[in-house]
Design a protein around this motif. Sequence first.
Motif, PDB file in Angstrom:
ATOM      1  N   LYS A 107     -68.618   7.201  31.501  1.00 51.70           N
ATOM      2  CA  LYS A 107     -69.707   6.781  32.312  1.00 51.70           C
ATOM      3  C   LYS A 107     -69.473   4.945  32.523  1.00 51.70           C
ATOM      4  CE  LYS A 107     -73.137   8.762  30.810  1.00 51.70           C
ATOM      5  NZ  LYS A 107     -72.606   9.241  29.445  1.00 51.70           N
ATOM      6  N   GLY A 124     -70.332   9.114  25.459  1.00 51.17           N
ATOM      7  CA  GLY A 124     -68.820   8.885  25.462  1.00 51.17           C
ATOM      8  C   GLY A 124     -67.971   9.487  26.281  1.00 51.17           C
ATOM      9  N   THR A 164     -67.523   3.183  31.171  1.00 51.96           N
ATOM     10  CA  THR A 164     -66.254   2.539  31.486  1.00 51.96           C
ATOM     11  C   THR A 164     -65.918   2.682  33.072  1.00 51.96           C
ATOM     12  OG1 THR A 164     -65.548   3.199  29.410  1.00 51.96           O
ATOM     13  CG2 THR A 164     -63.955   2.894  30.800  1.00 51.96           C
TER      14      THR A 164
HETATM   15  N1  LIG Z   1     -64.167  -1.703  24.573  1.00 53.47           N
HETATM   16  C1  LIG Z   1     -64.039  -0.527  24.017  1.00 53.47           C
HETATM   17  N2  LIG Z   1     -63.061  -0.455  22.925  1.00 53.47           N
HETATM   18  C2  LIG Z   1     -62.862   0.738  22.476  1.00 53.47           C
HETATM   19  N3  LIG Z   1     -63.441   1.825  22.824  1.00 53.47           N
HETATM   20  C3  LIG Z   1     -64.165   1.954  23.699  1.00 53.47           C
HETATM   21  C4  LIG Z   1     -64.587   0.638  24.466  1.00 53.47           C
HETATM   22  N4  LIG Z   1     -65.456   0.884  25.413  1.00 53.47           N
HETATM   23  C5  LIG Z   1     -65.524   2.187  25.578  1.00 53.47           C
HETATM   24  N5  LIG Z   1     -64.827   2.954  24.413  1.00 53.47           N
HETATM   25  C6  LIG Z   1     -64.771   4.418  24.127  1.00 53.47           C
HETATM   26  O1  LIG Z   1     -64.446   4.861  25.071  1.00 53.47           O
HETATM   27  C7  LIG Z   1     -65.242   6.200  25.424  1.00 53.47           C
HETATM   28  C8  LIG Z   1     -66.079   6.142  26.815  1.00 53.47           C
HETATM   29  O2  LIG Z   1     -67.036   5.199  26.268  1.00 53.47           O
HETATM   30  P1  LIG Z   1     -68.052   4.758  27.494  1.00 53.47           P
HETATM   31  O3  LIG Z   1     -69.042   3.967  26.923  1.00 53.47           O
HETATM   32  O4  LIG Z   1     -67.593   4.692  28.702  1.00 53.47           O
HETATM   33  O5  LIG Z   1     -69.003   6.251  27.436  1.00 53.47           O
HETATM   34  P2  LIG Z   1     -70.464   6.706  28.171  1.00 53.47           P
HETATM   35  O6  LIG Z   1     -70.251   7.907  28.950  1.00 53.47           O
HETATM   36  O7  LIG Z   1     -70.962   5.467  28.802  1.00 53.47           O
HETATM   37  O8  LIG Z   1     -71.391   6.891  26.642  1.00 53.47           O
HETATM   38  P3  LIG Z   1     -72.924   6.653  26.861  1.00 53.47           P
HETATM   39  O9  LIG Z   1     -73.639   7.752  27.263  1.00 53.47           O
HETATM   40  O10 LIG Z   1     -73.169   6.751  25.178  1.00 53.47           O
HETATM   41  O11 LIG Z   1     -73.294   5.424  27.190  1.00 53.47           O
HETATM   42  C9  LIG Z   1     -65.826   6.523  24.096  1.00 53.47           C
HETATM   43  O12 LIG Z   1     -65.128   7.153  23.161  1.00 53.47           O
HETATM   44  C10 LIG Z   1     -66.195   4.825  23.506  1.00 53.47           C
HETATM   45  O13 LIG Z   1     -66.240   4.852  22.310  1.00 53.47           O
END
Ligand SMILES: Nc1ncnc2c1ncn2[C@@H]1O[C@H](COP(=O)(O)OP(=O)(O)OP(=O)(O)O)[C@@H](O)[C@H]1O
Length: 243
Positions: free
Chosen positions: A42, A39, A44
């Motif tokens: 990354k 979360g 994003t």
């Molecule tokens: N399309 C979306 N709609 C709502 N919230 C989102 C969306 N995409 C990401 N988030 C939220 O944004 C935050 C960052 O998410 P992200 O997927 O970028 O994290 P991550 O670092 O890739 O995590 P992981 O290691 O679990 O893959 C999280 O709180 C996630 O729930």
Amino acid sequence: MPLLEISGVSVAFGGVRALDEVTLSVEEGQVLGLIGPNGAGKTTLLNVASRFVSPQRGDLRLGNRSLLRYRPDQLVGLGVARSFQIPQLFSGLSVLDHLRLAAERSTRQRDSAERVAREVLEELELGEVAASFPHLLPSAVQKRVDLARAVAARPRLLLLDEPAAGLGAEERVSFARWLREFRRRQGCAVILVEHDVELVAGCSDRVVVLDFGRIIASGSPEAVRRDPAVLQAYLGVANGAGA
Ligand SMILES: Nc1ncnc2c1ncn2[C@@H]1O[C@H](COP(=O)(O)OP(=O)(O)OP(=O)(O)O)[C@@H](O)[C@H]1O
Ligand SMILES: [Mg+2]
């Protein structure tokens, strides 16, 4: 001039700040490791860099172009390709078709696209499944097909979202070996998102750590692994004490 420059980028989903004033750059041919807890933002960040998500603030430049003017499907033509955390493959296309299409869209030449697709099949040891439909393959192989499709676009910048997730120890080692060899041969810049810190450290020139949408550390893999803010984010301990 950096190849990719992300400056002051913020993305919020409702009340969640997925990215908060993130600034980073990737040099031509550099491998940038991007780590951080679940979360952290990354995916994003890769979604922003590949134009799947538009930031509410900030800019995104590839060389001297602002990428904000482009749609995601135009990026392959600019030399940017990505893989996905969950492979995004077509059930009605064979593995070879996926690679051929990616190569065609970047080179626009049918015959050389065929050659590139076959080279990448060999390189990523997918020859045996060339005619298979990806959804019938084991998930680790689907991940490799998703990676191969990005590679077949012959990018200048490759964005990889957890390419080694779900792989066994041996497959991880061979992925790391492939990545080091690939960047040496192609001179391609890479943003490598991974949870396996050892793998990232072994493949990256520089590592950036995200936590709650903010960069909390960046530097050489060794420096980042010793950084108290990183230990705190990963282990909940400062200075490695009290673990
Ligand atoms: N399309 C979306 N709609 C709502 N919230 C989102 C969306 N995409 C990401 N988030 C939220 O944004 C935050 C960052 O998410 P992200 O997927 O970028 O994290 P991550 O670092 O890739 O995590 P992981 O290691 O679990 O893959 C999280 O709180 C996630 O729930
Ligand atoms: Mg993710």
